[in-house]
Design an enzyme around this catalytic site. Structure first.
Site, short mmCIF file in Angstrom:
data_model
loop_
_atom_site.label_atom_id
_atom_site.label_comp_id
_atom_site.label_asym_id
_atom_site.label_seq_id
_atom_site.Cartn_x
_atom_site.Cartn_y
_atom_site.Cartn_z
N GLU A 105 0.90 -1.36 -0.04
CA GLU A 105 -0.23 0.05 0.13
C GLU A 105 0.76 1.34 -0.01
O GLU A 105 0.81 2.03 1.07
CB GLU A 105 -1.04 -0.22 1.20
N GLU B 126 -5.69 -8.70 0.41
CA GLU B 126 -6.32 -8.13 1.66
C GLU B 126 -7.79 -7.90 1.33
O GLU B 126 -8.06 -7.30 0.63
CB GLU B 126 -5.58 -7.15 2.49
C1 FCB Z 1 -4.53 -2.20 5.41
C2 FCB Z 1 -3.31 -2.58 5.74
C3 FCB Z 1 -3.23 -3.67 6.90
C4 FCB Z 1 -4.46 -3.45 7.93
C5 FCB Z 1 -5.81 -3.19 7.01
C6 FCB Z 1 -7.05 -3.33 7.90
O1 FCB Z 1 -4.66 -0.93 4.98
O2 FCB Z 1 -2.47 -2.99 4.78
O3 FCB Z 1 -2.26 -3.76 7.64
O4 FCB Z 1 -4.34 -2.68 8.64
O5 FCB Z 1 -5.69 -2.32 6.14
#
Ligand code: FCB
Length: 446
Positions: free
Chosen positions: A166, A351
């Site tokens: 990110e 994610e």
């Molecule tokens: C993302 C992050 C991860 C976690 C999630 C909820 O932005 O990569 O580390 O905090 O959000």
């Protein structure tokens, strides 16, 4: 034909990050990270907590692996703490730090779980921040060296690598909005950081390939599709701008298209300094693109001036306890847009997940029906996406267990497993039990 079966060899995983789980921030020679410093600055973390003990995974990684096993997962995404490996960022290497990741990797492989390693998930050595952090070119060289050390140590066993997690968060959220470490408020600096992150990604891709013959290399972008709040031209223009600044700014250089022109012009004199060769470096071919998807953005600009952001006003939708709108359609829209317009051979959802205040029942069980529903809806959408031809190869739920959720401390729970932060006991929630059945069946089940 609609079926509920995922492709053969699909990766079913869960994700974590070093600072959020390891704890042991002063053990075995680990250096200070910018997140240690940030946590010790009053007012930065909602709960006043630090990264110690988090989920104490430096000592309890075997319990984490057991959880993965219990859920039949075949992949685990975790990150390497740079200050554990090179405590002051660019000086001597700490063998004990590397030994820890050896143990984690060996433990995973012994149970048939494929490691997916993120090299940078936000815990920059503080010593490098003191010398300018990601705004300084010297940090890029230090990152190349750190990556080289890690890949040489783990590359005989780890095949899947991610350079950055990110970059939007590392640059804009941390250096312009100031919500994450190092907590700065400077847009020009943030954009320079963003550029350097992308360049460092491109610098590290060949280093990984050199150190690991079978490497599969990618980068993880958090992407947030933008939708206009109303049909007004101002809102539509705002949605385009938000999309360009949030998504295209990071995606297009990686895809070899340079920075989006409109956004470049809009940033005026805040645009980053680009050195000759940078854009070619950034566009190094990758094997897969990692996408983190949580929600969408609804763009609103009532006055036609500087835009503001709103949650959806068009229809009633559910919010998680972080006030993130549950919008699975956005995942489909995003991935099919990517599939149509870009030539990534492989996409991995690195994610996706939801934070809810979980209640533990008297018998110790956790019935997190809302999280289960969130996951169910997103996996159904993912299946639709795959069936429409987008090459998605894996899904990683955030997160394996409740952990240290950055500025929210341990107050925001994303886990498939519940963490009792008093005892460090982990217990699979209803969602985790269900997710395990999905992984075993390689199919969406009710
Ligand atoms: C993302 C992050 C991860 C976690 C999630 C909820 O932005 O990569 O580390 O905090 O959000």
């Amino acid at each position: 034909m609609i079926s509920h079966v995922f492709p053969k060899d699909f990766y079913w995983g869960a994700a974590t990050a070093s600072f959020q789980i390891e704890g042991a921030t002063k053990e075995d020679g680990r250096g200070e990270s910018i997140w240690d410093r940030f946590c010790s600055t009053p007012g930065k973390i909602l709960t006043g907590e630090t990264g110690d003990p988090a989920t104490d995974s430096y000592h309890r990684y075997a319990e984490d692996i057991a959880l993965l096993q219990k859920m039949n997962l075949n992949a685990y995404r975790f990150s390497i703490a740079w200050p554990r490996v090179v405590p002051d960022g660019d000086g001597s290497v700490c063998q004990k730090g590397l030994d820890y990741y050896d143990r984690v990797v060996d433990g995973l492989l012994a149970t048939g779980i494929t490691p997916f390693v993120t090299l940078y998930h936000w815990d920059l050595p503080q010593a490098l921040q003191d010398k300018g952090g990601w705004a300084s070119r010297a940090t890029l060289d230090a990152y190349v060296r750190f990556s080289d050390v890690v890949v040489h140590r783990l590359g005989d066993r780890v095949k899947y690598w991610m350079t950055h997690n990110e970059p939007w968060c590392v640059s804009i959220l941390s250096n312009q909005i100031g919500e994450h470490a190092p907590g700065l408020h400077d847009r020009k600096l943030a954009l320079q950081v963003a550029h350097h992150l992308l360049v460092s990604h491109g610098m590290v891709v060949p280093v990984i390939r050199q150190g690991c013959a079978e490497a599969r290399v990618g980068i993880v972008l958090n992407m947030v599709p933008s939708y206009p709040a109303t049909d007004s031209l101002a809102d539509q223009a705002q949605a385009r701008q938000d999309h360009a600044r949030f998504n295209l700014w990071f995606l297009d250089p990686i895809a070899g298209r340079g920075y989006p022109q409109d956004a470049w012009v809009g940033y005026g004199s805040d645009v980053p300094q680009i050195l000759p060769g940078d854009m070619e470096t950034i566009a190094a071919p990758i094997d897969y693109l990692g996408i983190n998807y949580y929600n969408r953005q609804v763009s609103h600009n009532p006055a036609g001036g500087e835009g503001s952001r709103l949650l959806n006003k068009r229809s009633e939708t559910h919010l998680t306890d972080r006030d993130w709108e549950v919008y699975p359609q956005g995942l489909y829209d995003l991935l099919t847009w990517l599939g149509r317009g870009y030539l990534f051979e492989n996409i991995i959802l690195t994610e996706n997940g939801a934070s809810y205040h979980d209640a533990v029942q008297p018998d110790g069980s956790i019935h997190d029906a809302l999280r289960l529903d969130y996951l169910h809806q997103h996996l159904a959408m993912l299946l639709r996406t795959i069936e429409s031809g987008v090459p998605v190869r894996g899904y990683f739920c955030w997160s394996l267990m409740d952990n240290f959720e950055w500025a929210f401390g341990t107050s925001s729970r994303f886990g498939l497993a519940y963490t009792n932060f008093q005892t460090q006991q982990r217990t699979l929630k209803g969602s985790g039990i269900w997710y395990g059945k999905v992984a075993r069946a390689n199919a969406l089940i009710d």
